[in-house]
Design an enzyme around this catalytic site. Structure first.
Site, PDB file in Angstrom:
ATOM      1  N   HIS A   1      50.042  53.280  97.199  1.00 11.73           N
ATOM      2  CA  HIS A   1      49.928  54.079  98.417  1.00 11.73           C
ATOM      3  C   HIS A   1      51.282  54.659  98.830  1.00 11.73           C
ATOM      4  O   HIS A   1      51.440  55.097  99.970  1.00 11.73           O
ATOM      5  CB  HIS A   1      49.360  53.232  99.566  1.00 11.73           C
ATOM      6  CG  HIS A   1      48.001  52.689  99.303  1.00 11.73           C
ATOM      7  ND1 HIS A   1      47.789  51.516  98.606  1.00 11.73           N
ATOM      8  CD2 HIS A   1      46.765  53.167  99.605  1.00 11.73           C
ATOM      9  CE1 HIS A   1      46.486  51.291  98.505  1.00 11.73           C
ATOM     10  NE2 HIS A   1      45.850  52.269  99.101  1.00 11.73           N
TER      11      HIS A   1
ATOM     12  N   ASP B   1      49.004  58.064  94.127  1.00 11.90           N
ATOM     13  CA  ASP B   1      49.114  56.940  93.188  1.00 11.90           C
ATOM     14  C   ASP B   1      47.865  56.746  92.334  1.00 11.90           C
ATOM     15  O   ASP B   1      47.933  56.184  91.238  1.00 11.90           O
ATOM     16  CB  ASP B   1      49.368  55.639  93.950  1.00 11.90           C
ATOM     17  CG  ASP B   1      50.406  55.779  95.041  1.00 11.90           C
ATOM     18  OD1 ASP B   1      50.238  56.674  95.892  1.00 11.90           O
ATOM     19  OD2 ASP B   1      51.360  55.005  95.057  1.00 11.90           O
TER      20      ASP B   1
ATOM     21  N   PHE C   1      45.055  58.941  97.411  1.00  5.73           N
ATOM     22  CA  PHE C   1      46.502  58.804  97.419  1.00  5.73           C
ATOM     23  C   PHE C   1      47.008  59.278  96.053  1.00  5.73           C
ATOM     24  O   PHE C   1      46.332  59.083  95.039  1.00  5.73           O
ATOM     25  CB  PHE C   1      46.932  57.354  97.642  1.00  5.73           C
ATOM     26  CG  PHE C   1      46.611  56.824  99.013  1.00  5.73           C
ATOM     27  CD1 PHE C   1      47.577  56.805 100.006  1.00  5.73           C
ATOM     28  CD2 PHE C   1      45.348  56.348  99.311  1.00  5.73           C
ATOM     29  CE1 PHE C   1      47.279  56.313 101.276  1.00  5.73           C
ATOM     30  CE2 PHE C   1      45.030  55.854 100.567  1.00  5.73           C
ATOM     31  CZ  PHE C   1      46.005  55.839 101.554  1.00  5.73           C
TER      32      PHE C   1
ATOM     33  N   ALA D   1      36.008  59.314  90.560  1.00  7.90           N
ATOM     34  CA  ALA D   1      36.240  59.578  89.139  1.00  7.90           C
ATOM     35  C   ALA D   1      37.189  60.771  89.062  1.00  7.90           C
ATOM     36  O   ALA D   1      36.762  61.926  89.082  1.00  7.90           O
ATOM     37  CB  ALA D   1      34.922  59.873  88.420  1.00  7.90           C
ATOM     38  N   GLU D   2      38.479  60.477  88.993  1.00  7.81           N
ATOM     39  CA  GLU D   2      39.490  61.526  89.111  1.00  7.81           C
ATOM     40  C   GLU D   2      39.394  62.551  87.986  1.00  7.81           C
ATOM     41  O   GLU D   2      39.631  63.751  88.193  1.00  7.81           O
ATOM     42  CB  GLU D   2      40.885  60.896  89.162  1.00  7.81           C
ATOM     43  CG  GLU D   2      41.161  60.070  90.413  1.00  7.81           C
ATOM     44  CD  GLU D   2      40.548  58.670  90.365  1.00  7.81           C
ATOM     45  OE1 GLU D   2      40.580  57.967  91.396  1.00  7.81           O
ATOM     46  OE2 GLU D   2      40.049  58.275  89.286  1.00  7.81           O
TER      47      GLU D   2
END
Length: 678
Positions: free
Chosen positions: A480, A437, A435, A408-409
Site C-alpha cells: 500500500h 502495489d 493500489f 484480475a489485473e
C-alpha cells in the site's frame, strides 16, 4: 450447443471444395518451404509448422469475415492467415521480415501473421495472452450492438496460463461473443499435455463456467472442423456468449525450427503422426467423390506457380531501414492550444487533488461519449473506487461505461487493450489496481501495451490511461506504499506522469485521456485530500507531456522532484529562504517524456542540484536524472549531484518504520546544507 452438418462432400459445392483444396495445398507449400529460407540465410529464423492442424485452421480462416469479425491468430496459424485472406506473398514477406510485412514491417518475430486493415491482429509471442484482447474486442461489439464475433486461436498448452482463465471467466461473466479455439496437438514444445493438466483435454478445465459452451471437433478433418466453427460463431453471435472449440490435432513435425522432436518422440509415434496427415487424406477423399486426378494436379501446378511468384517478389522486396527504429514508438499526443506550457494564473477557489481528478474524469466522459472506465471496486451505488475518485460517475454515465472488473489485473488491462481495437475513438481509463502495489499481475499486459504501436508498425495503438494510486505516507506498509516509476520507466512506449498539485492532476489527466497510446498516470494518494496540493483549476485546463514546472525560483541550488516530495522540497525551500538561502524547485510532472531542457536550464542556473523522489534511491528514477545532468551539465556543476529518496528496503507498516524509510523535509534539509557546504 448443436453442430449442424452444413458441410459434407454431398452438401458442399464443387467450387468451394476446389478452393479449400487450393488453400490447403498452397499453405502446405509455403509451410514446407519456410525452413529453406533459414538455410539460405534469407530469414524465417522462427517457423512453427502447422501440418496436422489443417482442418481447424482452414475452418477458422474461412469462417472469419473481415467485414464483421476480429481474428487473433497465434504463431502456428499460417493456414488460418491464408484462409482468412492473406496472400502467399504476404506470408513470405512476414517470414523474411521485410519492410512490406503487413504484421509489423519486420519488427516482430517471423511466423506471426496479421493483416490489420482486415482486422487480423498482430499478436505477441507471449503464448495465449491475446485471448484477453479478443475478449476486449467482443466487449466493444456488445456495447455497440455490432453483429460479429472475436476469434482467438492458440495451442492447448497455452491455456495453462493464468490470463487465459481470467479471459474465459470474464467473457462468461459478461456474456461476450468470442470464440476460443484450442488447437490440441498433445505437446507444448516438448512437454506432453499430461504435464499441463490432470484432465485429458484442456477444454474440460472450463466445464464449470456458466454461459460458456464447449464443443470438440477433429481438427484434422475438414468438414468436422468447418461445421463446428460455423456453429460456434453462430452460437456466439445469437446468444452473445463465449464458445470454446477444442480441436483435436496432431503435430507431424517439430514444434519449430529450433526443436528436434526425435529427442522426445520415438519413431513409432512420429510415424503415426505422419500417417494422420490431413492433406493426402482430403486429396484421396476428393478423388473418391468425383474429382479427377488432372483437376487436382492442375490446382497443384497453379499453387506452385503462385508460390514461385510470391517467392520472387518477397525476396526482392526491401528490408526495413535502420533509421526507422524510432518510428511508431509513441502515438500522437493530444496537442492542446490553450495552455502551451501547462501553467496558468487564474484566480478562484482552490479545490482538492481528488476533486480535480473526479471533475476531470466527468468532464472528459462528457467530452467523448466513447470513453469507458473500469477496475476493481470502481462503482457500486455511492461507492466510487477505494478512494472514491470515481464517485458519482456510474450514476451519471451508466453501468455500460462505468463498471467493475474482476479482481484480475491482467483482465482489467488486457481487455482495455482489446476494446480500444474495436474503434479508434474509444478511450479507456482503468484503475489498474486499487493500489499501485497490486499492479504486478498485469505486467504481461503492461509490456504488451507498451510495444503494440511499435510492433504493429503504427497500425494499432492501445488508447488507455492506467490510473494507479501510488506512494506512501498513509501508514499502509507493504502493498500500500509502493512507487513503480523506477521499475517501469525503462519500458519504452508508455508515457508516465506524476502530478503534485490539483491543477496538474486535472491537466495531465485530460491530456492523457485525449491522447493516443498508453499513459501510466501515477496518483500520489497521500495528496488526494492534502491542503498543500489544493489549487485553482481552470475549466478545461491542459498540461502537455514533457513539460516541467518551476514551483519556486532560486539561484543557490536546484531541487528536481515530483509527486509527494515536491511539497517537502517547497517547505524546506521556504524555511531556508528565511536564512537567505535561495532554492529553486523544479516539479517534473512528466517523467516520460522528460523535460530535459528544463533540467539543464535549472542546473546551469544554480550550479548545484539535489534530486528528490519518494521511490528508493537504489534503482530509482533519480539515477536517470543524475546521469542526464552528468552528461549535459558536468562543467556547470560546483558540487556532485546528490539524491534523497527511500531506503533500499520495503516500506514498513509501523509509523516509526515508515518515517525512517521514506524521505521527509528533515532529510532533504540535511542534504541541501551538505551540498551548499561542498
Amino acid at each position: 450447443m448443436k453442430v449442424n452438418k452444413v458441410h459434407s462432400f454431398k452438401k458442399t459445392d464443387k467450387k468451394t471444395l476446389k478452393e479449400w483444396y487450393r488453400l490447403l495445398v498452397l499453405g502446405r507449400m509455403v509451410d514446407e518451404r519456410a525452413p529453406n529460407y533459414l538455410k539460405q540465410a534469407l530469414g524465417w529464423s522462427y517457423h512453427a509448422p502447422y501440418a496436422g492442424h489443417d482442418g481447424i485452421q482452414l475452418a477458422v480462416g474461412s469462417v472469419f469475415d473481415k467485414e464483421t469479425d476480429h481474428l487473433f491468430p497465434y504463431y502456428r496459424d499460417m493456414q488460418v492467415a491464408l484462409a482468412a485472406g492473406c496472400t502467399a506473398e504476404e506470408l513470405i514477406l512476414n517470414g523474411l521480415s521485410k519492410a512490406g510485412d503487413l504484421a509489423s514491417g519486420g519488427r516482430h518475430m517471423s511466423n506471426h501473421f496479421a493483416k490489420p486493415e482486415w482486422n487480423i491482429h498482430n499478436v505477441s509471442s507471449c503464448t495465449g495472452n491475446h485471448v484477453l484482447h479478443a475478449v476486449g474486442v467482443a466487449r466493444g461489439m456488445k456495447r455497440y450492438g455490432h453483429k460479429g464475433v472475436a476469434m482467438s486461436s492458440q495451442g492447448e498448452s497455452s491455456t495453462s496460463e493464468g490470463y487465459v482463465y481470467e479471459a474465459i471467466n470474464g467473457a462468461s461473466c459478461e456474456k461476450l461473443p468470442v470464440v476460443f479455439v484450442f488447437q490440441d496437438n498433445g505437446y507444448g514444445i516438448s512437454v506432453p499435455k499430461k504435464d499441463q493438466t490432470a484432465n485429458e483435454f484442456a477444454a474440460d478445465n472450463f466445464t464449470g463456467f456458466k454461459n460458456l459452451s464447449i464443443v470438440h471437433c477433429d481438427g484434422k478433418d475438414i468438414f468436422d472442423s468447418m461445421n463446428t466453427m460455423l456453429a460456434a460463431k453462430a452460437h456466439a453471435i445469437k446468444k452473445s456468449e463465449p464458445v470454446i472449440v477444442h480441436a483435436h490435432c496432431v503435430r507431424i513435425g517439430n514444434h519449430s525450427n529450433s526443436d528436434k522432436h526425435e529427442w522426445y518422440r520415438d519413431e513409432k509415434e512420429i510415424a503415426e503422426a505422419a500417417a494422420q496427415d490431413p492433406l493426402p487424406k482430403f486429396r484421396a477423399e476428393l478423388l473418391e467423390n468425383g474429382f479427377k486426378e488432372k483437376e487436382l494436379e492442375k490446382i497443384e501446378v497453379e499453387c506452385k506457380a503462385e508460390l514461385m511468384e510470391a517467392h520472387k517478389a518477397a525476396v526482392k522486396a526491401p528490408h526495413p531501414t535502420a533509421d526507422s527504429i524510432y518510428d511508431f514508438l509513441y502515438p500522437p499526443a493530444y496537442a492542446g492550444d490553450k495552455y502551451d506550457d501547462g501553467t496558468h494564473d487564474e484566480d478562484g477557489e482552490p479545490i482538492k487533488f481528488i476533486t480535480a481528478l473526479n471533475e476531470t474524469l466527468k468532464a472528459e466522459f462528457r467530452h467523448n461519449p466513447h470513453t469507458f472506465i473500469w477496475g476493481q471496486d470502481m462503482a457500486n451505488k455511492e461507492k466510487g473506487g477505494i478512494f472514491n475518485v470515481s464517485k458519482g460517475m456510474q450514476q451519471e454515465f451508466g453501468i455500460e461505461r462505468v463498471f467493475n472488473g474482476p479482481i484480475a489485473e491482467d483482465y482489467i488491462l488486457g481487455t482495455a487493450n482489446g476494446m480500444t481495437r474495436f474503434r479508434k475513438d474509444i478511450r479507456v481509463v482503468v484503475e489498474g489496481a486499487e493500489f499501485a502495489d497490486y499492479f504486478w499481475p498485469a505486467m504481461e499486459q503492461y509490456v504488451e501495451t507498451s510495444h503494440d504501436y511499435w510492433r504493429s508498425n503504427g497500425a494499432f495503438s492501445p488508447n488507455i490511461t492506467i490510473r494507479l494510486a501510488s506512494g506512501g505516507y498513509i501508514g499502509g506498509g507493504l502493498y500500500h506504499s509502493q512507487n513503480l516509476e523506477g521499475n517501469l520507466a525503462g519500458i519504452p512506449g508508455v508515457r508516465i506522469v506524476c502530478p503534485s498539485f490539483a491543477d496538474d492532476a486535472a491537466g495531465l489527466l485530460r491530456t492523457s485521456m485525449r491522447s493516443e497510446g498508453p499513459t501510466l498516470y501515477l496518483e500520489p494518494k497521500s495528496l488526494y485530500n492534502s491542503k498543500e496540493a489544493m489549487t485553482v483549476v481552470p475549466d478545461d485546463f491542459e498540461v502537455p507531456f514533457g513539460k516541467a514546472r518551476v514551483r519556486k525560483e532560486g539561484t543557490d541550488l536546484s531541487i528536481v522532484t515530483y509527486g509527494n516530495t515536491t511539497h517537502f522540497c517547497l517547505a524546506v525551500a521556504e524555511k531556508l529562504a528565511e536564512e537567505g538561502i535561495d532554492i529553486e524547485v523544479l516539479d517534473l510532472r512528466s517523467l516520460v517524456p522528460l523535460d530535459e531542457e528544463a533540467i539543464v536550464e535549472t542546473v546551469s542556473k544554480t550550479n548545484r542540484c539535489l534530486v528528490v523522489h519518494e521511490d528508493k534511491i537504489f534503482g530509482g528514477f533519480g539515477g536517470e536524472i543524475v546521469a542526464l545532468i552528468n552528461e549535459k551539465c558536468f562543467e556547470e556543476l560546483d558540487a556532485p549531484v546528490r539524491r534523497v529518496g527511500s531506503t533500499n528496503t520495503p516500506v514498513g507498516f509501523n509509523r516509526i518504520l515508515e518515517k525512517e524509510i521514506l524521505p521527509n523535509a528533515d532529510k532533504i534539509e540535511v542534504a541541501i546544507r551538505e551540498l551548499l557546504d561542498y
